[in-house]
Design an enzyme around this catalytic site. Structure first.
Site, PDB file in Angstrom:
ATOM      1  N   HIS A  52       0.828  -1.211   0.000  1.00 30.87           N
ATOM      2  CA  HIS A  52       0.000   0.000   0.000  1.00 30.87           C
ATOM      3  C   HIS A  52       0.856   1.253   0.000  1.00 30.87           C
ATOM      4  CE1 HIS A  52       0.412  -0.774   4.419  1.00 30.87           C
ATOM      5  NE2 HIS A  52       0.461   0.545   4.506  1.00 30.87           N
TER       6      HIS A  52
ATOM      7  N   ASP B 133       0.449  -7.742   0.442  1.00 29.27           N
ATOM      8  CA  ASP B 133       0.669  -6.311   0.657  1.00 29.27           C
ATOM      9  C   ASP B 133       2.171  -6.081   0.673  1.00 29.27           C
ATOM     10  OD1 ASP B 133       0.626  -3.658   1.337  1.00 29.27           O
ATOM     11  OD2 ASP B 133      -0.333  -3.923   3.284  1.00 29.27           O
TER      12      ASP B 133
ATOM     13  N   GLY C 259       2.813   5.071   9.961  1.00 25.88           N
ATOM     14  CA  GLY C 259       4.212   5.319   9.645  1.00 25.88           C
ATOM     15  C   GLY C 259       5.071   4.077   9.770  1.00 25.88           C
TER      16      GLY C 259
ATOM     17  N   SER D 274       4.195   1.204   8.544  1.00 27.75           N
ATOM     18  CA  SER D 274       3.917   0.344   7.393  1.00 27.75           C
ATOM     19  C   SER D 274       5.187  -0.011   6.637  1.00 27.75           C
ATOM     20  CB  SER D 274       2.958   1.042   6.432  1.00 27.75           C
ATOM     21  OG  SER D 274       1.640   0.967   6.885  1.00 27.75           O
TER      22      SER D 274
ATOM     23  N   SER E  66       1.840  -4.568   7.592  1.00 29.36           N
ATOM     24  CA  SER E  66       0.742  -4.216   6.689  1.00 29.36           C
ATOM     25  C   SER E  66      -0.212  -3.240   7.371  1.00 29.36           C
ATOM     26  CB  SER E  66      -0.005  -5.476   6.249  1.00 29.36           C
ATOM     27  OG  SER E  66      -1.158  -5.165   5.497  1.00 29.36           O
TER      28      SER E  66
END
Length: 414
Positions: A212, A242, A321, A323, A339
């Protein structure tokens, strides 16, 4: 519903500058595989988590349809294998291999069928499900947005699965991807964290992050408002994962296979599959270092942007943040990429991770010692790490003294 605060250990991340990825330098004790008893009476072997994962894979093939999942008991350091058939030979086979064996009701096929039913009847934003081998059921979670008719839909779907097949719990948070504006790696006004440095299929240096993040921006920088240092090559989100592969724009970039904890770095040796019950650590640009356990595998999460499958479910906390940040083990195995999930590092919650093994296979990259290292006098070019952001300050952001499930001390070198 009451929520317990998840114990966490954080490390301050070096602010400013580009730092390499790194790992915790604590090794689990060696396995004790000696067995003197007869196979049918043999005591389970004492195993490291990775050895337990390898043994589980072997037994899954050997036991066939009777295999109903497995998990790692971190307290006893035993692999527990579920079997659905009262077959003495199968039990003896599993025990002689070193596993603890227990008979359960739900087969892998039945749990897989139940998950397909949930996909068709309970796919609403804010829900997730994953098989929990410790309970031999599917754990279904609904976040705070699942109310009214949508809650009734999910509850009815779980009830139709029958007694003993699934459990439903409510989460106080909201399932979101942990992307934010701020530090670490920056692209299109968003902030994420780098996961692991890798070598792309053609030998070029690159790093993995969340998919993402990869679809949010095509180029990423190591400083807010700075020049791009990497360009997205491949990204998957939502759908079957992801994850994203970001190539360094400078082919001479040195990108060692490490996770940086601030002032301690240890090489990441290889990627490995997660095991339920395994202790894992997460590093991210917002919250630094936190730890917890793997709760479920092959999880399905219904984010507002769409459904993602094949994830790892944990009780490790994370915040916006984080991720793309790395999930790894004490002995330096790469497990996952952050994720999303619900909650935060104050109240806890659920966090889901993309398996690194699946991401590597999909993008054709490799991970390990020397990943991304190129010749040609590139000593001043270094790769992004998920320690390249502002993680805050104060005592909560330092390594705390503690002991892990295996009794080893968790300390920080200075």
């Amino acid at each position: 519903m009451s929520h317990q605060r998840i114990p966490k250990r954080k490390a301050a991340i070096a602010a400013g500058g580009v730092v390499a990825l790194g790992a915790a330098a604590i090794l689990l004790p060696n396995a004790n595989a000696s067995q003197d008893a007869a196979p049918e009476q043999a005591a389970p072997r004492t195993l490291k988590a990775q050895d337990a994962s390898d043994l589980a894979s072997q037994l899954a093939g050997a036991l066939g349809d009777a295999f109903a999942g497995s998990y790692y008991d971190a307290d006893s350091r035993h692999l527990v294998v579920n079997v659905t058939e009262d077959d003495h030979q199968l039990v003896v086979q599993a025990r002689s291999a070193g596993a603890a064996v227990r008979e359960v009701d739900n087969s892998t096929a039945e749990l897989t069928s139940a998950a397909r039913t949930l996909k068709s009847e309970a796919t609403v934003p804010g829900t997730s499900w994953a098989v929990d081998p410790r309970t031999n059921k599917i754990l279904v979670t609904a976040d705070s947005t699942v109310t009214g008719a949508r809650w009734d839909q999910v509850e009815s779907a779980v009830e139709r699965l029958g007694d003993g097949m699934a459990t439903l719990k409510k989460s106080a948070g909201t399932f979101t991807t942990f992307l934010s504006g701020g530090d670490a790696i920056f692209g299109g006004g968003a902030r994420c964290s780098a996961g692991f440095n890798v070598t792309a299929g053609d030998g070029a240096p690159a790093f993995l992050t969340a998919g993402h993040c990869g679809v949010a921006a095509a180029q990423w920088s190591d400083a807010q408002g700075g020049a791009p240092v990497g360009t997205v090559d491949q990204a998957v989100f939502p759908g079957a994962g992801d994850f994203a592969l970001v190539r360094y724009d400078d082919p001479a970039t040195q990108a060692p296979s490490e996770v940086d904890l601030g002032d301690q770095t240890v090489p990441i040796g290889q990627a490995a599959e997660a095991t339920v019950g395994q202790q894992v650590f997460r590093m991210g640009s917002t919250t630094g270092l936190s730890d917890g356990q793997v709760l479920g595998l092959d999880a399905t999460v219904n984010y507002p942007e769409g459904t993602v499958t094949g994830l790892i479910q944990t009780n490790v906390c994370a915040e916006p943040g984080d991720s793309g940040g790395s999930l790894f083990t004490q002995d330096g195995l790469a497990i996952g990429l952050t994720s999303g999930g619900s909650g935060d590092c104050a109240i806890g919650g659920e966090t889901f991770f993309q398996p690194v093994t699946t991401a590597l296979a999909a993008v054709g990259a490799t991970l390990g010692a020397g990943a991304g290292e190129q010749g040609g006098g590139a000593g001043d070019a270094s790769g992004i790490g998920d320690g390249s952001g502002d993680a805050g300050s104060g005592s909560d952001d330092q390594w705390q003294d503690g002991h892990q499930a295996d009794g080893s001390a968790l300390t920080r070198t200075h």
